[in-house]
Design a protein around this motif. Structure first.
Motif, PDB file in Angstrom:
ATOM      1  N   ILE A 228       0.842  -1.196   0.000  1.00  0.00           N
ATOM      2  CA  ILE A 228       0.000   0.000   0.000  1.00  0.00           C
ATOM      3  C   ILE A 228       0.879   1.248   0.000  1.00  0.00           C
ATOM      4  O   ILE A 228       0.709   2.127  -0.823  1.00  0.00           O
ATOM      5  CB  ILE A 228      -0.952   0.016   1.214  1.00  0.00           C
ATOM      6  N   ASP A 229       1.806   1.326   0.947  1.00  0.00           N
ATOM      7  CA  ASP A 229       2.693   2.485   1.086  1.00  0.00           C
ATOM      8  C   ASP A 229       4.140   2.027   1.092  1.00  0.00           C
ATOM      9  O   ASP A 229       4.451   0.916   1.539  1.00  0.00           O
ATOM     10  CB  ASP A 229       2.433   3.229   2.407  1.00  0.00           C
ATOM     11  N   GLY A 230       5.034   2.905   0.643  1.00  0.00           N
ATOM     12  CA  GLY A 230       6.450   2.566   0.669  1.00  0.00           C
ATOM     13  C   GLY A 230       7.340   3.738   0.306  1.00  0.00           C
ATOM     14  O   GLY A 230       6.875   4.793  -0.127  1.00  0.00           O
ATOM     15  N   ILE A 231       8.630   3.525   0.492  1.00  0.00           N
ATOM     16  CA  ILE A 231       9.660   4.514   0.192  1.00  0.00           C
ATOM     17  C   ILE A 231      10.692   3.855  -0.703  1.00  0.00           C
ATOM     18  O   ILE A 231      11.069   2.701  -0.483  1.00  0.00           O
ATOM     19  CB  ILE A 231      10.326   5.026   1.487  1.00  0.00           C
ATOM     20  N   ILE A 232      11.170   4.587  -1.706  1.00  0.00           N
ATOM     21  CA  ILE A 232      12.183   4.071  -2.619  1.00  0.00           C
ATOM     22  C   ILE A 232      13.470   4.844  -2.394  1.00  0.00           C
ATOM     23  O   ILE A 232      13.467   6.078  -2.343  1.00  0.00           O
ATOM     24  CB  ILE A 232      11.718   4.193  -4.080  1.00  0.00           C
TER      25      ILE A 232
ATOM     26  N   GLY B 160      -1.197   4.824  -0.639  1.00  0.00           N
ATOM     27  CA  GLY B 160      -2.533   4.476  -1.094  1.00  0.00           C
ATOM     28  C   GLY B 160      -2.582   3.587  -2.312  1.00  0.00           C
ATOM     29  O   GLY B 160      -3.588   3.553  -3.027  1.00  0.00           O
ATOM     30  N   ARG B 161      -1.524   2.825  -2.547  1.00  0.00           N
ATOM     31  CA  ARG B 161      -1.474   1.924  -3.699  1.00  0.00           C
ATOM     32  C   ARG B 161      -2.490   0.800  -3.523  1.00  0.00           C
ATOM     33  O   ARG B 161      -2.745   0.333  -2.431  1.00  0.00           O
ATOM     34  CB  ARG B 161      -0.066   1.339  -3.791  1.00  0.00           C
ATOM     35  N   ASP B 162      -3.087   0.352  -4.618  1.00  0.00           N
ATOM     36  CA  ASP B 162      -4.078  -0.726  -4.584  1.00  0.00           C
ATOM     37  C   ASP B 162      -3.380  -2.055  -4.300  1.00  0.00           C
ATOM     38  O   ASP B 162      -2.576  -2.519  -5.109  1.00  0.00           O
ATOM     39  CB  ASP B 162      -4.806  -0.789  -5.927  1.00  0.00           C
TER      40      ASP B 162
ATOM     41  N   THR C 154       6.185   0.027   3.769  1.00  0.00           N
ATOM     42  CA  THR C 154       5.824   0.456   5.118  1.00  0.00           C
ATOM     43  C   THR C 154       4.407   0.060   5.505  1.00  0.00           C
ATOM     44  O   THR C 154       4.056   0.073   6.674  1.00  0.00           O
ATOM     45  CB  THR C 154       6.001   1.977   5.272  1.00  0.00           C
ATOM     46  N   SER C 155       3.571  -0.278   4.513  1.00  0.00           N
ATOM     47  CA  SER C 155       2.209  -0.730   4.789  1.00  0.00           C
ATOM     48  C   SER C 155       1.764  -1.654   3.675  1.00  0.00           C
ATOM     49  O   SER C 155       2.027  -1.401   2.500  1.00  0.00           O
ATOM     50  CB  SER C 155       1.272   0.482   4.884  1.00  0.00           C
ATOM     51  N   TRP C 156       1.074  -2.720   4.025  1.00  0.00           N
ATOM     52  CA  TRP C 156       0.549  -3.663   3.052  1.00  0.00           C
ATOM     53  C   TRP C 156      -0.784  -4.152   3.585  1.00  0.00           C
ATOM     54  O   TRP C 156      -1.068  -4.052   4.777  1.00  0.00           O
ATOM     55  CB  TRP C 156       1.514  -4.823   2.791  1.00  0.00           C
TER      56      TRP C 156
ATOM     57  N   ASP D  47      -5.121  -5.786   2.494  1.00  0.00           N
ATOM     58  CA  ASP D  47      -6.058  -6.592   1.728  1.00  0.00           C
ATOM     59  C   ASP D  47      -6.635  -5.793   0.556  1.00  0.00           C
ATOM     60  O   ASP D  47      -6.290  -4.635   0.345  1.00  0.00           O
ATOM     61  CB  ASP D  47      -7.157  -7.154   2.628  1.00  0.00           C
ATOM     62  N   ALA D  48      -7.525  -6.438  -0.183  1.00  0.00           N
ATOM     63  CA  ALA D  48      -8.084  -5.845  -1.394  1.00  0.00           C
ATOM     64  C   ALA D  48      -8.899  -4.578  -1.116  1.00  0.00           C
ATOM     65  O   ALA D  48      -9.118  -3.777  -2.005  1.00  0.00           O
ATOM     66  CB  ALA D  48      -8.952  -6.877  -2.121  1.00  0.00           C
ATOM     67  N   ASP D  49      -9.347  -4.378   0.123  1.00  0.00           N
ATOM     68  CA  ASP D  49     -10.088  -3.172   0.491  1.00  0.00           C
ATOM     69  C   ASP D  49      -9.158  -2.067   0.992  1.00  0.00           C
ATOM     70  O   ASP D  49      -9.627  -1.015   1.407  1.00  0.00           O
ATOM     71  CB  ASP D  49     -11.115  -3.491   1.572  1.00  0.00           C
ATOM     72  N   GLY D  50      -7.856  -2.322   0.974  1.00  0.00           N
ATOM     73  CA  GLY D  50      -6.904  -1.322   1.449  1.00  0.00           C
ATOM     74  C   GLY D  50      -6.720  -1.325   2.950  1.00  0.00           C
ATOM     75  O   GLY D  50      -6.110  -0.414   3.512  1.00  0.00           O
ATOM     76  N   ASN D  51      -7.242  -2.342   3.630  1.00  0.00           N
ATOM     77  CA  ASN D  51      -7.076  -2.438   5.077  1.00  0.00           C
ATOM     78  C   ASN D  51      -5.684  -2.965   5.397  1.00  0.00           C
ATOM     79  O   ASN D  51      -5.293  -4.027   4.893  1.00  0.00           O
ATOM     80  CB  ASN D  51      -8.120  -3.382   5.680  1.00  0.00           C
TER      81      ASN D  51
END
Length: 176
Positions: A53-57, A75-77, A103-105, A107-111
């Protein structure tokens, strides 16, 4: 970790992290430093719900010892089977190592599902190769000046193949 770079964008191999509640990362060290880096990230296929969902490169020129943030995503799907391209902002500095910190991952609903591991179905790094002599190199898949180079050029079959080397924060095993 090399399974994230073996170009299996279908139901093939994936990289899956350990089930630990911590940011996870994948790192690719390439044979050439690249400007204008983009990361193409494919979620794993199947019925699992642990996509990014979220991350840093980050970019690095010392194999990941010193990291410079060159991009991020929010907010990536995370739905399985989806893909996205994240464009970085390294227009003046080239890097030979790219690390993606998730940093965040979820389910399909973005939870968020950060108490579990996460999976990556496939990943590609593209960028502009300045060339060994300061001139733009035309060794990419396209033609002409400023063309993009796709790395790894061929599917990886181990952690150090096709002139690239890959590392990860963790790897899922039956004992994790």
């Amino acid at each position: 970790a090399w399974k994230a770079f073996n170009k299996a964008t279908g139901n093939g191999d994936i990289w899956f992290s350990a089930d630990i509640p911590t940011p996870h990362w994948l790192q690719l060290t390439m044979p050439r430093a690249l400007y204008n880096i983009s990361v193409q990230l494919y979620n794993r296929f199947g019925n699992d719900d642990k996509g990014a969902i979220d991350g840093i490169i980050y970019g690095s020129n010392d194999n990941g010892t010193t990291l410079t943030q060159i991009g991020s995503f929010t907010g990536r799907d995370p739905t399985y089977g989806t893909n996205s391209t994240i464009t970085c902002n390294n227009t003046t500095t080239a890097y030979s190592t790219v690390r993606i910190v998730f940093t965040s991952w979820g389910d399909a609903d973005g939870n968020p599902r950060n108490n579990y591991g996460m999976g990556v179905g496939a990943m590609f790094i593209t960028g502009t190769d300045i060339g060994a002599n300061g001139g733009w190199a035309n060794i990419a898949e396209g033609e002409g000046q400023n063309s993009l180079l796709l790395l790894p050029k061929k599917a990886m079959t181990g952690f150090e193949t096709q002139d690239c080397e890959v590392h990860a924060s963790s790897v899922y095993t039956d004992t994790n």
